[in-house]
Enzyme design. Structure first.
Site, PDB file in Angstrom:
ATOM      1  N   HIS A 141       0.847  -1.196   0.000  1.00 56.00           N
ATOM      2  CA  HIS A 141       0.000   0.000   0.000  1.00 56.00           C
ATOM      3  C   HIS A 141       0.876   1.236   0.000  1.00 56.00           C
ATOM      4  O   HIS A 141       1.944   1.241   0.603  1.00 56.00           O
ATOM      5  CB  HIS A 141      -0.935   0.011   1.220  1.00 56.00           C
ATOM      6  CG  HIS A 141      -2.110   0.902   1.014  1.00 56.00           C
ATOM      7  ND1 HIS A 141      -2.069   2.257   1.254  1.00 56.00           N
ATOM      8  CD2 HIS A 141      -3.346   0.634   0.525  1.00 56.00           C
ATOM      9  CE1 HIS A 141      -3.243   2.779   0.940  1.00 56.00           C
ATOM     10  NE2 HIS A 141      -4.030   1.824   0.482  1.00 56.00           N
ATOM     11  N   ASP A 187      -7.986  -5.349  -0.465  1.00 52.72           N
ATOM     12  CA  ASP A 187      -8.473  -6.239  -1.519  1.00 52.72           C
ATOM     13  C   ASP A 187      -8.178  -7.715  -1.258  1.00 52.72           C
ATOM     14  O   ASP A 187      -8.809  -8.578  -1.863  1.00 52.72           O
ATOM     15  CB  ASP A 187      -7.859  -5.838  -2.869  1.00 52.72           C
ATOM     16  CG  ASP A 187      -8.443  -4.532  -3.363  1.00 52.72           C
ATOM     17  OD1 ASP A 187      -9.674  -4.405  -3.338  1.00 52.72           O
ATOM     18  OD2 ASP A 187      -7.672  -3.647  -3.767  1.00 52.72           O
TER      19      ASP A 187
HETATM   20  N1  ACO Z   1       3.894  -7.629  -4.692  1.00 53.05           N
HETATM   21  C1  ACO Z   1       5.232  -7.629  -4.794  1.00 53.05           C
HETATM   22  N2  ACO Z   1       5.997  -6.547  -4.592  1.00 53.05           N
HETATM   23  C2  ACO Z   1       5.375  -5.413  -4.267  1.00 53.05           C
HETATM   24  C3  ACO Z   1       3.987  -5.340  -4.125  1.00 53.05           C
HETATM   25  C4  ACO Z   1       3.235  -6.507  -4.357  1.00 53.05           C
HETATM   26  N3  ACO Z   1       1.921  -6.494  -4.242  1.00 53.05           N
HETATM   27  N4  ACO Z   1       3.635  -4.086  -3.773  1.00 53.05           N
HETATM   28  C5  ACO Z   1       4.768  -3.386  -3.695  1.00 53.05           C
HETATM   29  N5  ACO Z   1       5.831  -4.192  -4.001  1.00 53.05           N
HETATM   30  C6  ACO Z   1       7.231  -3.812  -4.035  1.00 53.05           C
HETATM   31  C7  ACO Z   1       7.559  -3.178  -5.363  1.00 53.05           C
HETATM   32  O1  ACO Z   1       7.970  -4.119  -6.305  1.00 53.05           O
HETATM   33  C8  ACO Z   1       8.647  -2.239  -4.969  1.00 53.05           C
HETATM   34  O2  ACO Z   1       9.832  -2.989  -4.764  1.00 53.05           O
HETATM   35  P1  ACO Z   1      11.258  -2.413  -5.199  1.00 53.05           P
HETATM   36  O3  ACO Z   1      11.435  -1.162  -4.380  1.00 53.05           O
HETATM   37  O4  ACO Z   1      12.180  -3.511  -4.862  1.00 53.05           O
HETATM   38  O5  ACO Z   1      11.142  -2.097  -6.656  1.00 53.05           O
HETATM   39  C9  ACO Z   1       8.209  -1.742  -3.603  1.00 53.05           C
HETATM   40  O6  ACO Z   1       7.451  -2.801  -3.050  1.00 53.05           O
HETATM   41  C10 ACO Z   1       7.390  -0.472  -3.645  1.00 53.05           C
HETATM   42  O7  ACO Z   1       6.269  -0.717  -4.516  1.00 53.05           O
HETATM   43  P2  ACO Z   1       5.602   0.352  -5.453  1.00 53.05           P
HETATM   44  O8  ACO Z   1       4.766  -0.336  -6.473  1.00 53.05           O
HETATM   45  O9  ACO Z   1       6.621   1.331  -5.939  1.00 53.05           O
HETATM   46  O10 ACO Z   1       4.695   1.098  -4.369  1.00 53.05           O
HETATM   47  P3  ACO Z   1       3.533   2.116  -4.688  1.00 53.05           P
HETATM   48  O11 ACO Z   1       3.321   2.873  -3.454  1.00 53.05           O
HETATM   49  O12 ACO Z   1       3.812   2.865  -5.933  1.00 53.05           O
HETATM   50  O13 ACO Z   1       2.297   1.154  -5.034  1.00 53.05           O
HETATM   51  C11 ACO Z   1       0.567  -0.379  -4.777  1.00 53.05           C
HETATM   52  C12 ACO Z   1       1.339   0.772  -4.133  1.00 53.05           C
HETATM   53  C13 ACO Z   1       0.137   0.031  -6.186  1.00 53.05           C
HETATM   54  C14 ACO Z   1      -0.674  -0.660  -3.951  1.00 53.05           C
HETATM   55  C15 ACO Z   1       1.471  -1.618  -4.837  1.00 53.05           C
HETATM   56  O14 ACO Z   1       1.766  -2.056  -3.527  1.00 53.05           O
HETATM   57  C16 ACO Z   1       0.871  -2.725  -5.657  1.00 53.05           C
HETATM   58  O15 ACO Z   1       1.011  -2.737  -6.880  1.00 53.05           O
HETATM   59  N6  ACO Z   1       0.134  -3.699  -5.008  1.00 53.05           N
HETATM   60  C17 ACO Z   1      -0.549  -4.730  -5.750  1.00 53.05           C
HETATM   61  C18 ACO Z   1      -1.862  -4.202  -6.316  1.00 53.05           C
HETATM   62  C19 ACO Z   1      -2.911  -4.008  -5.250  1.00 53.05           C
HETATM   63  O16 ACO Z   1      -3.110  -4.834  -4.385  1.00 53.05           O
HETATM   64  N7  ACO Z   1      -3.608  -2.866  -5.354  1.00 53.05           N
HETATM   65  C20 ACO Z   1      -4.683  -2.519  -4.419  1.00 53.05           C
HETATM   66  C21 ACO Z   1      -4.234  -1.450  -3.468  1.00 53.05           C
HETATM   67  S1  ACO Z   1      -5.484  -1.044  -2.300  1.00 53.05           S
HETATM   68  C22 ACO Z   1      -6.620  -0.223  -3.238  1.00 53.05           C
HETATM   69  O17 ACO Z   1      -6.300   0.475  -4.155  1.00 53.05           O
HETATM   70  C23 ACO Z   1      -7.966  -0.357  -2.941  1.00 53.05           C
END
Ligand code: ACO
Length: 375
Positions: free
Chosen positions: A261, A312
């Site tokens: 998140h 989710d």
């Molecule tokens: N699985 C694996 N790795 C992850 C995940 C995940 N679900 N979420 C974050 N990471 C990792 C990224 O790969 C990144 O790693 P790195 O620094 O080694 O490259 C780090 O954690 C930071 O992740 P970002 O995607 O840059 O974080 P951001 O704040 O931009 O994104 C998000 C947040 C979009 C929710 C992200 O965690 C994600 O894509 N999760 C999966 C999708 C999801 O569940 N979305 C629902 C969110 S809740 C909602 O909107 C209702």
């Protein structure tokens, strides 16, 4: 290069709001000053909508009047009725519903009125219409009539009745009602921000909500609940295969939906409630499969990557246990979030300023025009 800290507007305060607040360090969420842990399971979705749209929890009289208002606002209009069979044929649920939501403006009695007072009336209608649209969409594509609504059931119970075709058990309706409360608002999430950007041009509430539907659909936002269910059901073998599955996905550089998140550095408080609901439904239905798989996946993802589940993740196994088809999970999110989106549009229109951020140019400079024959 743009400053990395502003990529994706992380930590940028884009608006002031009195609707909801998050303490990301402590993992807490507040609706108009009420801790979500205090109100979940204690207020109905209808009370929650009143809180978000009108600023306060209703008195008993106010709730009675508001519930009547919502019941009376379920009519979706002739234009949307006429459109339904077409979008059922051509679209996935979120595409279809985005189009249907947009079409609701045509027959809205306040369509030509852009006042905040008219916004409030349209906001109530949109909350009442959204579950009808989802239930009607599902009935139409299944080639059956939608079940008659039951006045003794609220929005949550009626939705389960109309989607599954069976009157829900009292506890199932209560759990789903609490799910709607938990998803109702969440500060400046992508779809709410989208709604506010559209509203801030002094565009109308239906345009703002149509934009929000488009933003919610993506798998990085509301689309994640459907993706979680697909992930869980794609794992072959017993629960012991989950660890390997998680390791393989993460080492291949793939994200696991339902984890991580932008704002929470601790557990998402909504996930705590949904985990409990998922376990309770596993016990009530006598089918622990998806709950056990989810627990195992949660542990494996935390141990490997230190990521917590978000709203989710457990929503998937909860909705599945309630008999909701997987491709309606994100529409269900929209039924709930309609309350927050509309509250934010009203708030934006009450004290509007155009939302227009800056960007940092990174392209070439000083180029000179050449005639087309010389390029
Ligand atoms: N699985 C694996 N790795 C992850 C995940 C995940 N679900 N979420 C974050 N990471 C990792 C990224 O790969 C990144 O790693 P790195 O620094 O080694 O490259 C780090 O954690 C930071 O992740 P970002 O995607 O840059 O974080 P951001 O704040 O931009 O994104 C998000 C947040 C979009 C929710 C992200 O965690 C994600 O894509 N999760 C999966 C999708 C999801 O569940 N979305 C629902 C969110 S809740 C909602 O909107 C209702």
């Amino acid at each position: 290069m743009a400053d990395k800290s502003s990529r994706g507007l992380a930590d940028v305060v884009a608006a002031t709001t009195s609707i909801s607040d998050i303490d990301g360090e402590e993992g807490r969420l507040f609706y108009r000053g009420y801790d979500i842990n205090d109100i979940t399971g204690r207020i109905s979705f209808e009370e929650c909508v009143h809180l978000l749209q009108r600023g306060d929890l209703p008195t008993a009289d106010e709730l009675g009047a508001f519930a009547n208002e919502l019941t009376g606002a379920r009519w979706i209009g002739e234009t949307t009725e006429a459109l339904l069979p077409h979008v059922v044929r051509s679209g996935t649920p979120m595409e279809a519903l985005r189009t249907l939501v947009s079409s609701l403006a045509v027959d809205d009695p306040d369509a030509a009125d852009s006042s905040v007072e008219a916004d409030r009336r349209k906001a109530t209608r949109l909350v009442a219409q959204m579950p009808v649209l989802v239930a009607r969409y599902h009935a139409d594509r299944s080639g059956r009539e939608v079940a008659e609504g039951d006045p003794s059931l609220g929005i949550a119970g009626n939705f389960l009745l109309q989607v599954t075709g069976e009157r829900p058990a009292d506890r199932a309706a209560e759990i789903f009602d609490a799910c709607l409360v938990l998803h109702a608002d969440h500060t400046m999430n992508a779809s709410t921000f989208t709604a506010r950007v559209v509203a801030a041009t002094l565009s109308d509430i239906h345009s703002a909500i149509t934009g929000a539907m488009g933003a919610l659909r993506g798998p990085l936002h509301g689309g994640a609940n459907e993706a979680v269910m697909k992930t869980l059901s794609s794992i072959e073998g017993g629960v012991d295969t989950v660890d390997r599955f998680v390791r393989d996905e993460l080492s291949a550089g793939r994200k696991l939906m339902g984890f991580g998140h932008r704002v929470y550095k601790a557990e998402d408080p909504r996930a705590t409630h949904l985990r409990r609901m998922s376990e309770e439904l596993a016990e009530l239905t006598g089918n622990r499969h998806y709950f056990d798989f989810s627990r195992r996946m949660e542990k494996a993802v935390f141990d490997t990557k230190g990521l917590y589940p978000n709203v989710d993740f457990y929503a998937a196994s909860v909705y599945h246990a309630l008999g909701i088809p997987t491709d309606l999970f994100t529409p269900v999110f929209a039924i709930s979030r309609m309350s927050g989106w509309t509250a934010h549009v009203i708030e934006q229109h009450e004290d509007n300023r155009l939302i227009r951020p800056a960007s940092e140019y990174t392209g070439p400079v000083g180029r000179r025009w050449k005639d087309i024959s010389e390029r």
